[in-house]
Write an enzyme that holds these catalytic residues in place. Structure first.
Site, PDB file in Angstrom:
ATOM      1  N   GLU A  21       0.850  -1.188   0.000  1.00  0.00           N
ATOM      2  CA  GLU A  21       0.000   0.000   0.000  1.00  0.00           C
ATOM      3  C   GLU A  21       0.890   1.244   0.000  1.00  0.00           C
ATOM      4  O   GLU A  21       2.006   1.231   0.535  1.00  0.00           O
ATOM      5  CB  GLU A  21      -0.875   0.047   1.254  1.00  0.00           C
ATOM      6  CG  GLU A  21      -1.780  -1.141   1.453  1.00  0.00           C
ATOM      7  CD  GLU A  21      -2.459  -1.132   2.818  1.00  0.00           C
ATOM      8  OE1 GLU A  21      -3.223  -2.068   3.095  1.00  0.00           O
ATOM      9  OE2 GLU A  21      -2.201  -0.177   3.613  1.00  0.00           O
ATOM     10  N   LYS A  23       2.006   4.744   1.464  1.00  0.00           N
ATOM     11  CA  LYS A  23       1.994   5.326   2.812  1.00  0.00           C
ATOM     12  C   LYS A  23       1.729   6.823   2.702  1.00  0.00           C
ATOM     13  O   LYS A  23       2.379   7.525   1.921  1.00  0.00           O
ATOM     14  CB  LYS A  23       3.333   5.077   3.505  1.00  0.00           C
ATOM     15  CG  LYS A  23       3.362   5.516   4.959  1.00  0.00           C
ATOM     16  CD  LYS A  23       4.710   5.215   5.602  1.00  0.00           C
ATOM     17  CE  LYS A  23       4.683   5.517   7.088  1.00  0.00           C
ATOM     18  NZ  LYS A  23       4.302   6.914   7.377  1.00  0.00           N
ATOM     19  N   ASP A  25       1.354  10.577   4.733  1.00  0.00           N
ATOM     20  CA  ASP A  25       1.874  11.275   5.906  1.00  0.00           C
ATOM     21  C   ASP A  25       0.768  12.129   6.513  1.00  0.00           C
ATOM     22  O   ASP A  25       0.472  13.229   6.055  1.00  0.00           O
ATOM     23  CB  ASP A  25       3.056  12.155   5.491  1.00  0.00           C
ATOM     24  CG  ASP A  25       3.880  12.611   6.685  1.00  0.00           C
ATOM     25  OD1 ASP A  25       3.598  12.150   7.796  1.00  0.00           O
ATOM     26  OD2 ASP A  25       4.803  13.422   6.486  1.00  0.00           O
ATOM     27  N   ARG A  43      -4.042   8.128  17.522  1.00  0.00           N
ATOM     28  CA  ARG A  43      -3.268   6.991  18.020  1.00  0.00           C
ATOM     29  C   ARG A  43      -3.142   7.031  19.543  1.00  0.00           C
ATOM     30  O   ARG A  43      -3.068   5.993  20.200  1.00  0.00           O
ATOM     31  CB  ARG A  43      -1.886   7.021  17.357  1.00  0.00           C
ATOM     32  CG  ARG A  43      -0.948   5.920  17.762  1.00  0.00           C
ATOM     33  CD  ARG A  43       0.314   6.032  16.933  1.00  0.00           C
ATOM     34  NE  ARG A  43       1.425   5.344  17.554  1.00  0.00           N
ATOM     35  CZ  ARG A  43       2.671   5.387  17.099  1.00  0.00           C
ATOM     36  NH1 ARG A  43       2.957   6.072  16.017  1.00  0.00           N
ATOM     37  NH2 ARG A  43       3.631   4.727  17.719  1.00  0.00           N
ATOM     38  N   GLU A  74      -5.775   6.877   8.131  1.00  0.00           N
ATOM     39  CA  GLU A  74      -4.957   8.078   8.233  1.00  0.00           C
ATOM     40  C   GLU A  74      -5.804   9.288   7.863  1.00  0.00           C
ATOM     41  O   GLU A  74      -6.508   9.281   6.839  1.00  0.00           O
ATOM     42  CB  GLU A  74      -3.762   7.977   7.274  1.00  0.00           C
ATOM     43  CG  GLU A  74      -2.603   8.844   7.629  1.00  0.00           C
ATOM     44  CD  GLU A  74      -1.623   8.188   8.600  1.00  0.00           C
ATOM     45  OE1 GLU A  74      -0.704   8.887   9.068  1.00  0.00           O
ATOM     46  OE2 GLU A  74      -1.775   6.984   8.883  1.00  0.00           O
ATOM     47  N   PHE A 115      -7.390   1.924   5.676  1.00  0.00           N
ATOM     48  CA  PHE A 115      -6.615   0.809   5.135  1.00  0.00           C
ATOM     49  C   PHE A 115      -6.844  -0.501   5.884  1.00  0.00           C
ATOM     50  O   PHE A 115      -6.298  -1.537   5.498  1.00  0.00           O
ATOM     51  CB  PHE A 115      -5.111   1.130   5.083  1.00  0.00           C
ATOM     52  CG  PHE A 115      -4.506   1.633   6.366  1.00  0.00           C
ATOM     53  CD1 PHE A 115      -4.336   0.805   7.463  1.00  0.00           C
ATOM     54  CD2 PHE A 115      -4.102   2.956   6.465  1.00  0.00           C
ATOM     55  CE1 PHE A 115      -3.765   1.258   8.628  1.00  0.00           C
ATOM     56  CE2 PHE A 115      -3.529   3.434   7.639  1.00  0.00           C
ATOM     57  CZ  PHE A 115      -3.366   2.580   8.727  1.00  0.00           C
ATOM     58  N   ARG A 195       3.707  -3.317  17.616  1.00  0.00           N
ATOM     59  CA  ARG A 195       4.541  -3.215  16.417  1.00  0.00           C
ATOM     60  C   ARG A 195       4.900  -4.621  15.957  1.00  0.00           C
ATOM     61  O   ARG A 195       5.321  -5.459  16.754  1.00  0.00           O
ATOM     62  CB  ARG A 195       5.800  -2.408  16.715  1.00  0.00           C
ATOM     63  CG  ARG A 195       6.520  -1.940  15.454  1.00  0.00           C
ATOM     64  CD  ARG A 195       7.678  -1.014  15.804  1.00  0.00           C
ATOM     65  NE  ARG A 195       7.226   0.208  16.476  1.00  0.00           N
ATOM     66  CZ  ARG A 195       6.773   1.281  15.849  1.00  0.00           C
ATOM     67  NH1 ARG A 195       6.678   1.261  14.519  1.00  0.00           N
ATOM     68  NH2 ARG A 195       6.395   2.344  16.535  1.00  0.00           N
ATOM     69  N   ASP A 434     -12.951  21.352 -31.580  1.00  0.00           N
ATOM     70  CA  ASP A 434     -12.044  22.487 -31.370  1.00  0.00           C
ATOM     71  C   ASP A 434     -12.731  23.771 -31.822  1.00  0.00           C
ATOM     72  O   ASP A 434     -13.191  23.870 -32.964  1.00  0.00           O
ATOM     73  CB  ASP A 434     -10.757  22.255 -32.168  1.00  0.00           C
ATOM     74  CG  ASP A 434      -9.665  23.244 -31.800  1.00  0.00           C
ATOM     75  OD1 ASP A 434      -9.761  23.847 -30.724  1.00  0.00           O
ATOM     76  OD2 ASP A 434      -8.730  23.414 -32.607  1.00  0.00           O
ATOM     77  N   ASP A 436     -12.262  27.728 -32.374  1.00  0.00           N
ATOM     78  CA  ASP A 436     -11.155  28.666 -32.576  1.00  0.00           C
ATOM     79  C   ASP A 436     -11.683  30.042 -32.966  1.00  0.00           C
ATOM     80  O   ASP A 436     -12.118  30.251 -34.102  1.00  0.00           O
ATOM     81  CB  ASP A 436     -10.244  28.117 -33.680  1.00  0.00           C
ATOM     82  CG  ASP A 436      -8.982  28.946 -33.847  1.00  0.00           C
ATOM     83  OD1 ASP A 436      -8.597  29.635 -32.890  1.00  0.00           O
ATOM     84  OD2 ASP A 436      -8.388  28.911 -34.949  1.00  0.00           O
TER      85      ASP A 436
END
Length: 597
Positions: A21, A23, A25, A43, A74, A115, A195, A434, A436
């Protein structure tokens, strides 16, 4: 309960058991939905709901009162589909006034990217395997019509983070978006409250080559810098990533060769010790800086402000970045660096329109001060990563990857022109009308003409898109069902549209090919949509005096107040950040043409 955390790794692990996946921030959080109640927990179990009301409101719009969910994800502010702006999120989080929070939530809304699934309908899913949790999470997002991939500027503020089993694909995405990193997760592992080596996070940081300027004994930080206009300037600080021996050696060298500044309580040293520093993002200082290595054979003079700016772009080392100081326009003042920065930023938005198409470029090797030339043939000196396809005795470049686009940009291929079909297909991808006008002063004619054609398409129950040409007109796009229509099939339709426009609005439209015979009318270029013809690609710069961009528009913008001169490279980057891409659904839109045969 505790959240599962990833261990740090240098390289993403490989093998059939791994999934990958992107990540982002942001702020790690849980989204808890119970009936009509929604909570965002950080968290550290702090309630973030007040700071991000747009996420809460989106949950109320999509989840039912009979549902109970607990999602892991997140909270982010998008920069592009694969990159988040942590510094802007941090500023947003500091707001306390409800009025200011509301304004910011509308100006640049936050998103919850989910996630993982921790609980569903009162049942914990933590004991399930990762792959089973992921499948159920995706099913839920499909059921509630929520995005199954991150989409900036979508009104649905809760979105799904997809996974792939292909390590090559995830690396390519991270490179394209300049993502913060990649997370690898094993398929069979349950959700651990600690962890775990079942999750491995690998950063894809910026790497800066710089020199040591000072050392602060009080906190152990080293200031690092580069040369700007011949003067050494500080760009940030770094204290981590050194081994014990490396730090002791560096401190000794600085103390023995530097000078003590009594006022600032630090040792200063002349630029001589060159190092590399990795960091995730930058805003006044590094975020998560870490020492990487000493560069003993690199002279300090090579640590320049220009290279510092290159680092910020995550420009790939194997793609040339030369002569950034070269002027391309005098007024407006645009240098090659500005152009390369623009291309790196818009790459995620332009590549979907360039992929698998025979590319024709217009190159300006000496800027707009000298003659330009069209280039179809791929030059012999092109690097090996540039894809090509031979057609009618010409080896065309096919811009399938960001590195090809960046290489072309460094070659000062300023304009990108593409056909209406893919290189691998005889079928037409889209019809483009288009429009013009005789000159830029008559831009209102194009606005009026585009609105008229939109009405025609709406009456035919067809979904259209619109783009500023980057010059003086507008272009109306009609994406078609894939692999259905040839040029011969679309010809009766485009002819019928052209004839209808002339019949209903002879005062506005003309199909006269010769400019001298058009008068002050709007030329509707029906012959332009044909085999062998091309159109300027979305987000391509134009080599005109104004240095404008062929920019996709929202239909609601197309009115008398639309100012063509606003579409500069700086403004277009701001539009993408704050308003998004008007063409983001174009490639997924398919129209079935009425029978005009």
């Amino acid at each position: 309960m505790s959240l599962m955390l990833a261990v740090a790794g240098q390289d993403i692990p490989s093998g059939n058991e791994w999934n990958y996946e992107l990540k982002y921030d942001g702020y790690r959080a849980q989204l808890i939905w119970e009936g009509s109640s929604c909570t965002l927990l950080s968290r550290n179990q702090k309630d973030l709901s007040k700071q991000f009301p747009e996420i809460i409101e989106s949950c109320r719009d999509h989840f039912t009162e009979s549902e109970t969910l607990q999602l892991d994800g997140e909270i982010i502010l998008f920069t592009n589909p694969g990159l988040a702006d942590f510094h802007a999120l941090k500023r947003r989080h500091r707001l306390r006034s409800n009025d200011k929070i509301l304004v910011e939530s509308q100006k640049r809304p936050a998103y919850f990217l989910a996630f993982d699934l921790l609980e569903c309908q009162g049942q914990s899913t933590r004991s399930w395997s990762y792959i089973d949790r992921k499948k159920e999470l995706r099913r839920l997002f499909k059921h509630y019509a929520l995005p199954k991939t991150p989409v900036p500027h979508d009104q649905r503020r809760v979105q799904y983070v997809p996974a792939t089993e292909n390590a090559k694909d995830i690396k390519a995405l991270a490179h394209l978006y300049r993502s913060e990193g990649i997370v690898a997760k094993t398929s069979r592992h349950p959700y651990a409250n600690e962890r775990s080596e079942a999750w491995v996070k690998v950063k894809t940081p910026h790497i800066l080559t710089c020199f040591i300027l000072s050392y602060q004994p009080s906190n152990g930080y080293f200031e690092v810098g580069v040369f700007r206009s011949g003067q050494a300037v500080t760009v940030g600080q770094c204290a981590h990533g050194f081994s014990k021996a490396e730090k002791e050696t560096l401190v000794t060298i600085v103390k023995n060769n530097g000078r003590w500044d009594q006022t600032r309580n630090m040792y200063d040293i002349e630029p001589s010790i060159v190092v590399t520093v990795a960091y995730t993002t930058y805003a006044d200082d590094f975020r998560e800086p870490r020492f990487q290595s000493f560069k003993l054979n690199t002279p300090a003079r090579q640590c320049t402000w220009e290279n510092w700016l290159n680092t910020a772009l995550k420009w790939p080392e194997h793609v040339s970045f030369t002569h950034p100081e070269k002027p391309l326009w005098v007024k407006p003042e645009i240098y090659k660096r500005d152009f390369l920065e623009y291309v790196r930023t818009v790459a995620p938005y332009v590549l979907p329109h360039l992929r698998a198409r025979l590319l024709t470029v217009v190159r300006y090797p000496h800027g707009t001060f000298a003659e330009a030339f069209f280039q179809k043939q791929c030059p012999d000196y092109a690097p090996s990563f540039v894809d090509t396809l031979s057609f009618e005795d010409t080896d065309y470049i096919v811009c399938n990857h960001v590195d090809t686009l960046l290489w072309l940009a460094n070659q000062l291929a300023i304009e990108w022109h593409i056909p209406f079909s893919l290189s691998t297909s005889a079928y037409v991808e889209e019809i483009v009308i288009d429009l013009d006008p005789p000159d830029a002063k008559a831009f209102l004619l194009a606005i009026e003409g585009a609105a008229f054609i939109k009405e025609i398409f709406e009456q035919l129950q067809l979904t259209s898109f619109v783009k500023f040409s980057g010059n003086k007109g507008l272009q109306v796009y009609l994406p078609l069902i894939k692999n259905r229509y040839t040029y011969e099939d679309t010809h009766p339709f485009t002819e019928a549209i052209g004839a209808y426009c002339l019949q209903r609005r002879p005062d506005l439209f003309t199909r006269e090919r010769l400019k001298k015979n058009r008068g002050r009318k709007l030329y509707i270029d029906i012959p332009q949509h044909a085999f062998g013809k091309t159109i300027i690609a979305p987000y391509s710069l134009r080599g005109n005096d104004d240095a404008l961009i062929a920019c996709p528009l929202f239909w609601e913008e197309v009115n008398k107040s639309l100012d063509r001169s606003q579409f500069t490279h700086k403004h277009v980057q701001e539009r993408l950040l704050y308003d998004g891409c008007p063409f983001y659904t174009l490639r997924d839109t398919e129209n079935e043409l009425p029978d005009f045969g």
